[in-house]
Design a protein around this motif. Sequence first.
Motif, short mmCIF file in Angstrom:
data_model
loop_
_atom_site.label_atom_id
_atom_site.label_comp_id
_atom_site.label_asym_id
_atom_site.label_seq_id
_atom_site.Cartn_x
_atom_site.Cartn_y
_atom_site.Cartn_z
N LEU A 218 0.38 -3.83 -5.50
CA LEU A 218 0.58 -3.66 -4.07
C LEU A 218 -0.75 -3.69 -3.34
O LEU A 218 -1.74 -3.09 -3.79
CB LEU A 218 1.26 -2.31 -3.79
CG LEU A 218 2.69 -2.13 -4.32
CD1 LEU A 218 3.16 -0.71 -3.99
CD2 LEU A 218 3.63 -3.16 -3.74
N GLN A 219 -0.78 -4.40 -2.22
CA GLN A 219 -1.93 -4.36 -1.31
C GLN A 219 -1.52 -3.52 -0.11
O GLN A 219 -0.58 -3.87 0.60
CB GLN A 219 -2.32 -5.77 -0.87
CG GLN A 219 -3.10 -6.54 -1.94
CD GLN A 219 -3.67 -7.83 -1.38
OE1 GLN A 219 -2.95 -8.69 -0.90
NE2 GLN A 219 -5.00 -7.94 -1.42
N ILE A 220 -2.21 -2.42 0.10
CA ILE A 220 -1.86 -1.48 1.16
C ILE A 220 -3.07 -1.31 2.07
O ILE A 220 -4.18 -1.00 1.62
CB ILE A 220 -1.45 -0.12 0.59
CG1 ILE A 220 -0.31 -0.31 -0.44
CG2 ILE A 220 -1.00 0.82 1.69
CD1 ILE A 220 0.08 0.96 -1.16
N ARG A 221 -2.86 -1.55 3.36
CA ARG A 221 -3.99 -1.50 4.29
C ARG A 221 -3.94 -0.22 5.14
O ARG A 221 -2.88 0.25 5.55
CB ARG A 221 -4.00 -2.73 5.19
CG ARG A 221 -2.72 -2.97 5.96
CD ARG A 221 -2.84 -4.20 6.83
NE ARG A 221 -1.55 -4.50 7.47
CZ ARG A 221 -1.42 -5.36 8.48
NH1 ARG A 221 -2.47 -5.99 8.96
NH2 ARG A 221 -0.23 -5.58 9.00
N TRP A 226 -6.54 -7.22 6.42
CA TRP A 226 -6.00 -7.31 5.06
C TRP A 226 -7.11 -7.38 4.00
O TRP A 226 -6.92 -6.99 2.86
CB TRP A 226 -5.10 -8.54 4.92
CG TRP A 226 -3.73 -8.33 5.48
CD1 TRP A 226 -3.20 -8.86 6.61
CD2 TRP A 226 -2.72 -7.51 4.92
NE1 TRP A 226 -1.91 -8.43 6.80
CE2 TRP A 226 -1.59 -7.59 5.77
CE3 TRP A 226 -2.63 -6.69 3.79
CZ2 TRP A 226 -0.40 -6.90 5.54
CZ3 TRP A 226 -1.46 -6.00 3.54
CH2 TRP A 226 -0.36 -6.10 4.41
N GLU A 227 -8.30 -7.90 4.40
CA GLU A 227 -9.37 -8.01 3.41
C GLU A 227 -9.86 -6.64 2.94
O GLU A 227 -10.51 -6.52 1.89
CB GLU A 227 -10.54 -8.83 3.96
CG GLU A 227 -11.12 -8.27 5.25
CD GLU A 227 -10.51 -8.93 6.49
OE1 GLU A 227 -11.20 -8.99 7.52
OE2 GLU A 227 -9.34 -9.36 6.41
#
Length: 339
Positions: A218-221, A226-227
Amino acid sequence: MEKKYQIFISSTYEDLKEEREQAIKAVLEMGHIPVGMEMFSAADEEQWKLIARQIEATDYYIIIIGHRYGSETEDGISYTEKEYDYAVSCGVPTLGFVIDDEAPWPKTKIDSAARKKKKIESFKSKVKGKLVHFWSAKEDLHGKISISLIKAINTNPRVGWKRADVEIGADVVKELSRLSSENSTLRSEIAKLKAASEEAADEVRDVVNIMHSNRKILQIRKTSKWENAEKHKTQLLDIFLSIAPNLINENSSTEIANNIALSYVGTPYFKPWPIGRNIVSGLIADYVALDAIEPSKKKHSVHDKESYWSLTKLGKQVLKRARRIQLEEGLPTDDEENS
């Protein structure tokens, strides 16, 4: 005066119900006494002791095997195999009837899980270590069981049962048949309830295993960029446990994304989509495919463009089992960790 023999009939139940009826019919027509596991509740240790006593008092043991291994004890052995092993250990003559591998058989009555298939084949091999008969349809069993019993009684006579005063006449046998049929109906209803409970437990276990084995990143900001998003390696099961409590009633797709972010990064996180909308849609699709969640049935305003979801009956059972394990083992739950 002829002896009456107690014949223990063993098999899995739901898939071989009609075959068991043929076996019981054959035993009754020969004037003997059929006994089966469905008369008892093997889930309880005290009940198993009762079954064990019945096997000890049995004169001949009939085992009918199809393509299902059956429900298992805590030791991972099916109740059917446990009965068979005990009968052999007691020296009770066993009569095996194994389904022909080439015989047509409904797919719904065949174990599909590799683990179950391996166990049923191993059990068949064990039974085939003695003289067995092969059958293709329920109609085969009546005659084959009758002939096999006659041969077993002639070659290996057992103690059996005799009345001390009068012979058992045809009227008594008829009444025994009537009572057995009546009891069989009641036992069938009990067995259905038990089978439904066991099937539900197996389904929950399968879903939990599937969720546990599916890895996710998971990418969670925490900001709009987003980077700078944090990457979290996890499992489909852990994600489910982070959103399921709020799905008992219902929750929106947006709030599902926020619940996941809260579970993994705490506060603050970027709203309304700390996780990609497409990622959340994919996770929801996975849980729908596993029959764990479904679209909410509650009504909303026509101006509300959100999608709402809630737990299915199976999803609630998965959550219930996981939370109970956490409570019993003293493990922290997500709501406790983030409080």
